[in-house]
Design an enzyme around this catalytic site. Structure first.
Site, PDB file in Angstrom:
ATOM      1  N   CYS A 115       0.812  -1.219   0.000  1.00 39.51           N
ATOM      2  CA  CYS A 115       0.000   0.000   0.000  1.00 39.51           C
ATOM      3  C   CYS A 115       0.846   1.271   0.000  1.00 39.51           C
ATOM      4  CB  CYS A 115      -0.958  -0.005   1.182  1.00 39.51           C
ATOM      5  SG  CYS A 115      -2.051  -1.431   1.165  1.00 39.51           S
ATOM      6  N   HIS A 256      -2.910   7.010   2.357  1.00 37.72           N
ATOM      7  CA  HIS A 256      -3.443   5.724   1.903  1.00 37.72           C
ATOM      8  C   HIS A 256      -4.783   5.498   2.609  1.00 37.72           C
ATOM      9  CE1 HIS A 256      -4.121   1.628   1.123  1.00 37.72           C
ATOM     10  NE2 HIS A 256      -3.750   1.207   2.314  1.00 37.72           N
ATOM     11  N   ASN A 286     -10.224   0.034   0.779  1.00 40.80           N
ATOM     12  CA  ASN A 286      -8.768   0.094   0.680  1.00 40.80           C
ATOM     13  C   ASN A 286      -8.342  -0.536  -0.648  1.00 40.80           C
ATOM     14  OD1 ASN A 286      -6.030  -0.520   0.805  1.00 40.80           O
ATOM     15  ND2 ASN A 286      -6.059  -1.148   2.949  1.00 40.80           N
TER      16      ASN A 286
END
Ligand code: COA
Length: 330
Positions: A115, A256, A286
């Site tokens: 990520c 993020h 996500n």
């Protein structure tokens, strides 16, 4: 005066697959409910790709949009960095993306930092521009974690969605990458994994090899949460210091998009008010390496991303990895 590294941001694009998975859908799969997911994560739905969709397609679509925003053609790309943990081909997917775009002159490669991949990719591509090796680079964050989620694990399957986002960078002054900081925390690797599991196969006497399969995503949620809330503000402060900026100069904090509670806690620790924090958590979930460029694209589509604005970008996740970049848009 803000510092300069000779890299300008000239376009952003994003692509989401068509499928939508709501919290109520998830309640049909595992023992969970809409209220629990909203309260603990802020998520309401995620975009999911069907088996016919490839990562290459999502990446190409995001790059085309970003090139269009920049007024450029695929033939003008010199470098493409594809940040992904979910390639179509483990040997690399950037070549497929360049072929599909019609950019045979460009060089490209995959980069994996989970990520944090987009921030690592942005910093990597910027070095090639800052040295004068290339003039135009595209950084893509693209992931389809739905391929690797354990759909029976309520602790992880509620979190992830699929998508791709891209930015176009060009060499030039005044520079737009003002400062950055990157970090790995390998000892905490087991907190979040998508790990290869060999099934030993004896070949000939005294020689056994290890073909096998990758196991689904496994996560210790609370440990990852604590890592993020503690270390993300610190790495942003380090990047701000290197950029010669203060929190007050940050127009947009773009983290993020892992969890709304993480976004809120990091912003609070940095003293950045909620109206300057970009969130797509509710709609996208996500999306791993795609989440930061998708959030940027969301801001641009709303007409709120203006030339000269200072952005604090920060990725964090498996590895464990962390990265922050302070940028001036346009
Ligand atoms: N629905 C309902 N209950 C759930 C659940 C779900 N989807 N997932 C876990 N639970 C339960 C647990 O089993 C536990 O029950 P127990 O108390 O009976 O044992 C309880 O809820 C609390 O679990 P916990 O793991 O402590 O919840 P949490 O508040 O830490 O929230 C996460 C879980 C995953 C949302 C949170 O830890 C998180 O977001 N962590 C960061 C993860 C992340 O961002 N990963 C990606 C980084 S790139």
């Amino acid at each position: 005066m803000l510092g300069s590294q000779g890299v300008r941001f000239v376009g952003v694009g994003g692509a989401l697959p068509d499928g939508r998975l709501t919290n109520d859908h998830l309640a049909q799969l595992v023992d969970t409910n809409d209220e629990w997911i909203r309260t603990r994560t802020g998520m309401q739905q995620r975009a999911l790709a069907g088996p016919e969709v490839t990562l290459t397609q999502l990446a190409v679509s995001a790059v085309r949009q970003a090139l269009g925003a920049a007024g450029l053609e695929p033939s003008q790309i010199d470098l493409l960095v594809l940040a992904t943990s979910t390639p179509d081909d483990l040997f690399g997917t950037a070549s497929l993306v360049l072929a599909e775009l019609g950019a045979p002159q460009a060089v490209g490669f995959d980069l994996t930092a989970a990520c944090s991949g987009f921030v690592f990719g942005l910093v990597t591509a910027s070095q090639f521009l800052a040295t004068g090796a290339y003039r135009t680079a595209v950084v893509v964050g693209a992931d389809m974690l739905s391929r690797w989620v354990d759909w029976t694990d309520r602790g992880t399957c509620i979190l992830f969605g699929d998508g791709a986002g891209a930015v176009v960078l060009q060499a030039g002054d005044p520079g737009g990458l003002l400062g950055f900081a990157l970090h790995n925390d390998g000892p905490q690797n087991s907190c979040l994994t998508l790990r290869f599991q060999p099934s030993p196969r004896p070949l000939v006497e005294d020689l056994t090899v290890g073909p096998g399969q990758f196991q689904p995503i496994a996560m210790q949620g609370q440990k990852v949460y604590q890592f993020a809330v503690r270390q993300v503000p610190e790495i942003i402060e380090k990047a701000l210091f290197r950029a010669g900026c203060t929190q007050d100069q940050v127009d947009w904090l773009i983290l993020h998009q892992a969890n709304q509670r993480i976004l809120d806690a990091v912003a609070e620790r940095l003293g950045i008010p909620p109206e300057r924090v970009v969130s797509t958590v509710a709609e996208h979930g996500n999306t791993s390496a795609a989440s930061i460029p998708l959030a940027l694209e969301h801001l641009a589509a709303a007409g709120r991303l203006q030339p000269g604005q200072v952005l604090a970008l920060a990725g964090f996740g498996a590895g464990l990895t962390l990265g922050a970049a302070i940028c001036r848009w346009g």
